[in-house]
Design an enzyme around this catalytic site. Structure first.
Site, short mmCIF file in Angstrom:
data_model
loop_
_atom_site.label_atom_id
_atom_site.label_comp_id
_atom_site.label_asym_id
_atom_site.label_seq_id
_atom_site.Cartn_x
_atom_site.Cartn_y
_atom_site.Cartn_z
N GLY A 1 49.54 88.07 165.63
CA GLY A 1 50.24 88.66 166.77
C GLY A 1 51.36 89.62 166.38
O GLY A 1 51.63 90.56 167.10
N PHE A 2 51.96 89.37 165.22
CA PHE A 2 53.11 90.21 164.85
C PHE A 2 53.14 90.46 163.34
O PHE A 2 52.72 89.59 162.56
CB PHE A 2 54.42 89.51 165.25
CG PHE A 2 54.49 89.22 166.72
CD1 PHE A 2 54.93 90.20 167.61
CD2 PHE A 2 54.08 87.99 167.21
CE1 PHE A 2 54.97 89.94 168.98
CE2 PHE A 2 54.11 87.71 168.58
CZ PHE A 2 54.56 88.70 169.47
N GLY A 3 53.65 91.62 162.98
CA GLY A 3 53.91 91.90 161.58
C GLY A 3 55.24 91.29 161.19
O GLY A 3 56.03 90.89 162.05
N HIS B 1 43.43 98.50 157.27
CA HIS B 1 43.32 97.37 158.19
C HIS B 1 43.96 97.75 159.53
O HIS B 1 45.12 98.17 159.58
CB HIS B 1 44.04 96.18 157.56
CG HIS B 1 43.95 94.89 158.31
ND1 HIS B 1 42.89 94.00 158.17
CD2 HIS B 1 44.78 94.33 159.21
CE1 HIS B 1 43.10 92.95 158.94
NE2 HIS B 1 44.24 93.12 159.59
N HIS C 1 40.48 94.42 162.86
CA HIS C 1 40.77 93.00 163.08
C HIS C 1 40.97 92.81 164.58
O HIS C 1 41.98 93.24 165.14
CB HIS C 1 42.03 92.64 162.27
CG HIS C 1 42.48 91.23 162.44
ND1 HIS C 1 43.68 90.77 161.91
CD2 HIS C 1 41.93 90.16 163.06
CE1 HIS C 1 43.83 89.49 162.21
NE2 HIS C 1 42.79 89.10 162.92
N SER D 1 47.97 97.39 156.41
CA SER D 1 47.83 97.23 157.86
C SER D 1 48.72 98.24 158.56
O SER D 1 49.95 98.22 158.40
CB SER D 1 48.24 95.81 158.28
OG SER D 1 48.55 95.80 159.66
N MET E 1 41.94 90.92 167.58
CA MET E 1 42.68 89.78 168.13
C MET E 1 42.67 89.93 169.64
O MET E 1 43.69 90.19 170.29
CB MET E 1 44.11 89.77 167.57
CG MET E 1 44.17 89.34 166.12
SD MET E 1 45.72 89.80 165.31
CE MET E 1 45.34 91.48 164.85
N ASP F 1 44.86 96.49 163.31
CA ASP F 1 45.06 95.28 164.12
C ASP F 1 44.99 95.61 165.61
O ASP F 1 45.85 96.32 166.13
CB ASP F 1 46.42 94.67 163.80
CG ASP F 1 46.43 94.05 162.41
OD1 ASP F 1 45.66 93.11 162.19
OD2 ASP F 1 47.21 94.52 161.56
N ASP G 1 45.77 87.53 155.34
CA ASP G 1 46.49 88.43 156.24
C ASP G 1 47.76 87.75 156.76
O ASP G 1 47.68 86.73 157.44
CB ASP G 1 45.56 88.79 157.41
CG ASP G 1 46.16 89.82 158.35
OD1 ASP G 1 47.28 90.29 158.12
OD2 ASP G 1 45.47 90.14 159.35
N GLY G 2 48.90 88.34 156.41
CA GLY G 2 50.16 87.88 156.97
C GLY G 2 51.16 87.43 155.92
O GLY G 2 50.85 86.56 155.10
N GLY G 3 52.32 88.06 155.92
CA GLY G 3 53.40 87.65 155.01
C GLY G 3 53.12 87.93 153.55
O GLY G 3 53.77 87.34 152.67
N SER H 1 54.14 95.09 156.60
CA SER H 1 55.54 95.42 156.36
C SER H 1 55.84 95.63 154.88
O SER H 1 56.70 96.44 154.53
CB SER H 1 56.46 94.37 156.97
OG SER H 1 56.01 93.08 156.68
N MET I 1 44.08 83.66 157.93
CA MET I 1 45.40 84.08 158.41
C MET I 1 46.47 83.25 157.71
O MET I 1 46.40 82.01 157.71
CB MET I 1 45.52 83.88 159.93
CG MET I 1 44.71 84.83 160.80
SD MET I 1 44.96 86.60 160.50
CE MET I 1 46.72 86.79 160.81
N MET J 1 45.19 94.17 169.34
CA MET J 1 45.72 93.02 170.09
C MET J 1 45.74 93.34 171.58
O MET J 1 46.06 94.48 171.96
CB MET J 1 47.16 92.72 169.65
CG MET J 1 47.32 92.51 168.16
SD MET J 1 49.05 92.23 167.75
CE MET J 1 48.95 92.16 165.96
C1 DX5 Z 1 49.21 89.95 162.28
C2 DX5 Z 1 48.25 90.99 161.77
C3 DX5 Z 1 48.57 91.48 160.43
C4 DX5 Z 1 49.92 92.13 160.28
C5 DX5 Z 1 50.45 91.68 158.96
O1 DX5 Z 1 48.72 89.38 163.41
O2 DX5 Z 1 46.93 90.49 161.76
O3 DX5 Z 1 47.55 92.32 159.90
O4 DX5 Z 1 49.94 93.52 160.33
O5 DX5 Z 1 51.74 92.09 158.83
P1 DX5 Z 1 52.66 91.64 157.63
O6 DX5 Z 1 51.99 92.09 156.37
O7 DX5 Z 1 53.94 92.37 157.90
O8 DX5 Z 1 52.81 90.16 157.69
ZN ZN Z 2 45.39 91.74 160.73
#
Ligand code: DX5
Ligand code: ZN
Length: 225
Positions: A145-147, A36, A69, A11, A71, A38, A178-180, A201, A140, A40
């Site tokens: 919303g945030f990485g 990917h 993606h 991402s 959002m 994102d 997606d996420g973490g 990240s 998800m 927003m």
């Molecule tokens: C969050 C995004 C993700 C984000 C994931 O809303 O949809 O794609 O970039 O970031 P990480 O891998 O750092 O959790």
């Molecule tokens: Zn995403």
């Protein structure tokens, strides 16, 4: 399940935007399956990121599919623009989307892959009537919303339930999370049936660099098989 089912979708939200092309090329060389992106709007999620021009600029940089993606509120208003810019697949959230079926049809009529996204609190049952019309389901594993947020562990049994639903009704549909995602969380999610892993990240934010970070994730995947 074999390790070859672990596809990485870096991402770019966590990339260095001043060196975006370079970073995407590095991810491609390191074996990324797709990129990917994102999008927003500060409304559907409490953050603003990037839009159509970035997709347009990245298109000539990589041969990898560009996965967008969305959002954003009213995703329908922007689908054609993203397709024209070079998107290969569009992922739309099921939450608050009254005419999801129409949106998914529209994406597919444009010759692109359509995916639907479930927020952490959205029940798996929301997929039942739309599963027959999509190419991909994205679960998800953080609130969008945030990485850099922590993986929500209770999503693992949810991934398993989505996997069962897909295997029962539409075995070709891809299951992405997606996420973490990192070396600690990937194996459990893989074992639960996820096959595509978005990571921001853990790839672009990694001290050891993009390529080494992706290798570490692939190595971790061996623990989840
Ligand atoms: C969050 C995004 C993700 C984000 C994931 O809303 O949809 O794609 O970039 O970031 P990480 O891998 O750092 O959790
Ligand atoms: Zn995403």
């Amino acid at each position: 399940m074999t390790a070859s089912r672990c596809k990485l979708a870096p991402s770019i939200l966590s990339a260095d935007f001043a060196r975006l092309g370079e970073q995407v090329r590095e991810a491609e060389q390191a074996g990324a399956d797709r990129i990917h992106i994102d999008v927003m709007d500060g409304h559907f999620v409490p953050n603003i990121s990037i839009g159509v021009p970035i997709v347009h600029s990245l298109r000539p940089v990589t041969r990898l599919p560009l996965e967008v993606h969305l959002m954003i509120s009213e995703p329908d208003r922007y689908i054609e623009d993203f397709v024209r810019a070079g998107a290969d697949s569009l992922l739309v959230h099921v939450e608050g989307h009254v005419h999801l079926h129409r949106t998914v049809q529209r994406i597919r009529h444009l010759g692109k892959k359509a995916g639907v996204v479930l927020n952490p609190a959205t029940p798996v049952g929301m997929l039942e009537e739309i599963l027959g019309d999509v190419d991909l389901v994205l679960v998800m594993t953080v609130n969008p919303g945030f990485g850099g947020q922590a993986f929500i562990a209770s999503m693992v049994p949810k991934i398993r339930r989505v996997r069962e639903l897909i295997d029962r009704g539409r075995p070709g549909v891809e299951l992405e999370i997606d996420g973490g995602v990192d070396v600690a969380t990937l194996p459990g999610a893989l074992a639960a049936g996820a096959e595509v892993f978005v990571a921001g990240s853990a790839i672009f934010g990694a001290k050891e660099g993009v390529s080494a970070a992706m290798q570490a994730l692939q190595k971790a995947a061996l623990r989840g098989t």
